[in-house]
Design a protein around this motif. Structure first.
Motif, short mmCIF file in Angstrom:
data_model
loop_
_atom_site.label_atom_id
_atom_site.label_comp_id
_atom_site.label_asym_id
_atom_site.label_seq_id
_atom_site.Cartn_x
_atom_site.Cartn_y
_atom_site.Cartn_z
N GLY A 2 31.24 13.49 22.62
CA GLY A 2 32.19 12.83 23.51
C GLY A 2 31.01 11.35 23.74
N LEU A 3 29.63 11.18 23.10
CA LEU A 3 28.68 9.93 23.48
C LEU A 3 28.65 9.78 22.02
CD1 LEU A 3 26.70 8.70 24.77
CD2 LEU A 3 24.99 10.96 23.85
N TYR A 4 29.49 10.64 21.24
CA TYR A 4 29.17 10.48 19.72
C TYR A 4 30.62 9.17 19.42
CZ TYR A 4 29.93 10.13 14.50
OH TYR A 4 29.84 10.00 13.15
N ALA A 5 31.69 10.08 19.84
CA ALA A 5 32.71 9.63 19.42
C ALA A 5 33.00 8.26 19.24
CB ALA A 5 34.20 10.30 19.92
N PRO A 6 33.08 7.22 20.42
CA PRO A 6 33.78 5.69 20.52
C PRO A 6 32.95 4.84 19.91
CG PRO A 6 33.39 7.02 22.59
CD PRO A 6 32.35 7.92 21.74
N SER A 7 32.21 5.18 18.68
CA SER A 7 30.63 4.44 18.31
C SER A 7 31.48 4.71 17.01
CB SER A 7 29.23 5.19 17.68
OG SER A 7 29.74 6.39 17.18
N THR A 8 32.25 5.29 16.52
CA THR A 8 32.92 5.43 15.60
C THR A 8 34.21 3.79 15.24
OG1 THR A 8 34.94 6.98 16.16
CG2 THR A 8 32.36 7.68 15.43
N SER A 9 34.90 4.16 16.46
CA SER A 9 36.00 2.97 16.95
C SER A 9 35.24 1.83 16.57
CB SER A 9 37.34 3.51 17.92
OG SER A 9 36.95 4.47 18.04
N VAL A 10 33.70 1.85 17.09
CA VAL A 10 33.16 0.72 16.62
C VAL A 10 32.85 0.22 15.58
CG1 VAL A 10 31.06 -0.85 18.03
CG2 VAL A 10 32.09 0.41 19.33
N TYR A 11 32.73 1.24 14.88
CA TYR A 11 31.50 0.58 13.40
C TYR A 11 33.22 0.63 12.09
CZ TYR A 11 27.31 1.41 13.89
OH TYR A 11 25.66 1.34 13.69
N LEU A 12 34.20 1.12 12.53
CA LEU A 12 35.54 1.13 11.52
C LEU A 12 35.83 -0.59 11.25
CD1 LEU A 12 37.61 4.19 12.43
CD2 LEU A 12 36.80 3.53 10.34
N SER A 13 36.11 -0.76 13.35
CA SER A 13 36.78 -2.61 13.41
C SER A 13 35.65 -3.52 13.13
CB SER A 13 36.42 -2.33 14.68
OG SER A 13 35.54 -2.29 15.24
N GLU A 14 34.52 -2.96 12.21
CA GLU A 14 33.32 -4.11 12.30
C GLU A 14 33.17 -4.17 10.49
OE1 GLU A 14 30.56 -4.42 16.36
OE2 GLU A 14 29.76 -2.82 14.36
N ALA A 15 33.27 -3.33 9.62
CA ALA A 15 33.11 -2.41 8.52
C ALA A 15 33.59 -3.54 7.86
CB ALA A 15 32.84 -0.99 8.58
N PHE A 16 34.97 -3.92 7.42
CA PHE A 16 36.04 -3.83 6.39
C PHE A 16 36.48 -4.92 6.09
CE2 PHE A 16 36.65 0.52 7.49
CZ PHE A 16 36.03 1.64 6.46
#
Length: 479
Positions: free
Chosen positions: A385-399
């Protein structure tokens, strides 16, 4: 003003597209007058409410439908994930032309339709199966739109929080599903799936009500060369003290710069410098954090130790949501990278430790080994649960903007494909659990090392600056 003229010429097809991906942000410091406001969070509330029944449906397919009145088949389990893929693929080409409020309203209506089916005919296999497909389509399209929309309207200082809402709401849905289905009793003359539908209807109606607060992204109108509506959106998103015309114009110019620099790029250059592979792997780790094998391991261990589903499943999901909430403060203060790497390393170690408990064929009959698995599974959920939200942040910033919806869709689709493959191939036994947990742990460990040197820290950076960071392959700083 020059950038504005350039944008207008691009809109009129009078300016050729640049052929190289030059660095649009030279080495200079700029203060962007874009301040966080409650209105930004309210604009995202409708999507956050839609994700709650989405989390419930995901948990339903991953083993937490313990008191369902219909026969659980493989198709019933993976139907929601197939619907999610369909919704994501349908949403990607439409996101540039349709307003976000329309997406959210459609998603909420589909959630309500699925909830009505669950409530009306909970004993019908075909109806429940259709409802799960419908809910999956709703959540798939909403997730894609939410990630793009939230990244564009969020202030630099609180973008982590705005994107955190997606996984947080999914986790709340998981909590609701696990708690009520594990504590249900056959003495209750009320179908458990009917309650599932009622809760979905409630959140769907609330999402429709909150759609009133949705503010369109200024970038949506900048791309249409509509300055007046873009400024109106900025005015709604800003705090009153920062909504002076001059301050809004500064922000609008920044938005135009971002649009020009990320849209006037060849697809070939974008693909060559894209962090797509990194983000595909990064997001796919979420599928292993909450999966059918881990849930079944928890359920079997709980039955061996206690003989019934008592308090352990509740602790299981409380720790999950505790991990998700723990990341809230960290993303925008301490940074995304360090938190996610530490969380992924711990999940890798815990997965291998769980696998170690299955090295003996008699371990499944041992209360001691099963109690150890219960504890390890619960702690595993905290770090997942600690890891999962970071994936949403990075997905929105990377492309960059040109391919952003399609690349995000690709990452979301891979996550669901992993769930489908596991559902279709996994059968619980000592050997399969041993191999699954061991392989997942090794994969997570290798990925955490790889992410440690390839993922950038994007805290307090603009979207354009974050994309420049992602174009570089190696990043050794962790904060």
């Amino acid at each position: 003003m020059a950038k504005h003229t350039e944008l207008e010429m691009i809109c009129r097809n009078e300016l050729p597209v640049v052929q190289t991906y030059s660095d649009p942000f030279p080495q200079r410091k700029r203060k962007i007058v874009y301040h966080p406001t409650v209105k930004q969070w309210m604009a995202l509330l409708s999507g956050a409410l839609i994700f709650v029944p989405g989390g419930m449906s995901m948990a339903f397919g991953l083993g937490w439908n313990l008191h369902s009145h219909i026969h659980t088949t493989m198709q019933l389990r993976y139907s929601w994930f197939v619907g999610f893929i369909i919704g994501t693929l349908l949403g990607a080409p439409l996101i540039k032309v349709l307003p976000k409020r329309g997406f959210m309203l459609l998603g909420a209506i589909l959630v309500i339709i699925g909830g009505i089916i669950f409530t009306s005919v909970p004993h019908s296999y075909g109806a429940v199966l259709a409802a799960r497909y419908i809910n999956g389509i709703a959540i798939g399209s909403t997730t894609l739109v939410f990630l793009v929309h939230a990244s564009e309207i969020a202030a630099t200082e609180n973008r982590g929080f705005c994107l955190w809402l997606e996984q947080n709401s999914m986790t709340i849905g998981i909590v609701i599903q696990v708690v009520y289905t594990s504590q249900w009793t056959s003495r209750v003359y009320f179908a458990a799936d009917r309650l599932h539908g009622i809760i979905a209807i409630i959140f769907g109606v609330l999402a429709i009500c909150c759609a009133h607060f949705i503010v369109e992204s200024p970038i949506f109108f900048v791309r249409q060369c509509d300055d007046a509506r873009a400024l109106n959106c900025l005015r709604q998103l800003q705090r009153p003290e920062y909504a002076a015309p001059q301050a809004l114009q500064v922000v609008l110019d920044e938005q135009k710069t971002y649009v020009v620099e990320t849209e006037t790029v060849e697809w070939r250059d974008t693909l060559l410098q894209s962090p797509l592979l990194r983000l595909l792997l990064y997001r796919s780790m979420v599928a292993f954090g909450f999966s059918l094998p881990m849930n079944e391991a928890m359920q079997v261990a709980n039955l061996v130790v206690l003989g019934d589903y008592e308090w352990q499943p509740i602790v299981f999901v409380i720790l999950r949501v505790g991990g998700t909430f723990s990341s809230l403060y960290m993303f925008d203060v301490t940074g995304r990278k360090m938190v996610s790497l530490v969380a992924l390393l711990f999940t890798a170690a815990l997965s291998i430790a769980i696998g170690g408990e299955y090295d003996d064929e008699l371990s499944v009959k041992s209360e001691y080994h099963m109690s150890v698995i219960c504890v390890l599974s619960q702690v595993f959920q905290f770090f997942a649960g600690l890891y999962a939200p970071s994936t949403s942040v990075y997905l929105s910033e990377a492309f960059p903007m040109t391919l952003k919806p399609y690349f995000i869709a690709g990452c979301l689709v891979l996550q669901q494909v992993i769930h489908i493959i596991v559902i279709c191939t996994f059968h619980f036994n000592i050997y399969s659990m041993y191999m699954y947990t061991l392989l997942v742990g090794i994969l997570m460990f290798v990925c955490s090392v790889a992410f440690g040197v390839t993922m950038p820290e994007t805290r307090k950076t603009t979207l354009g600056e974050a994309q420049i960071s992602f174009r570089k392959l190696l990043h050794f700083k962790c904060c």
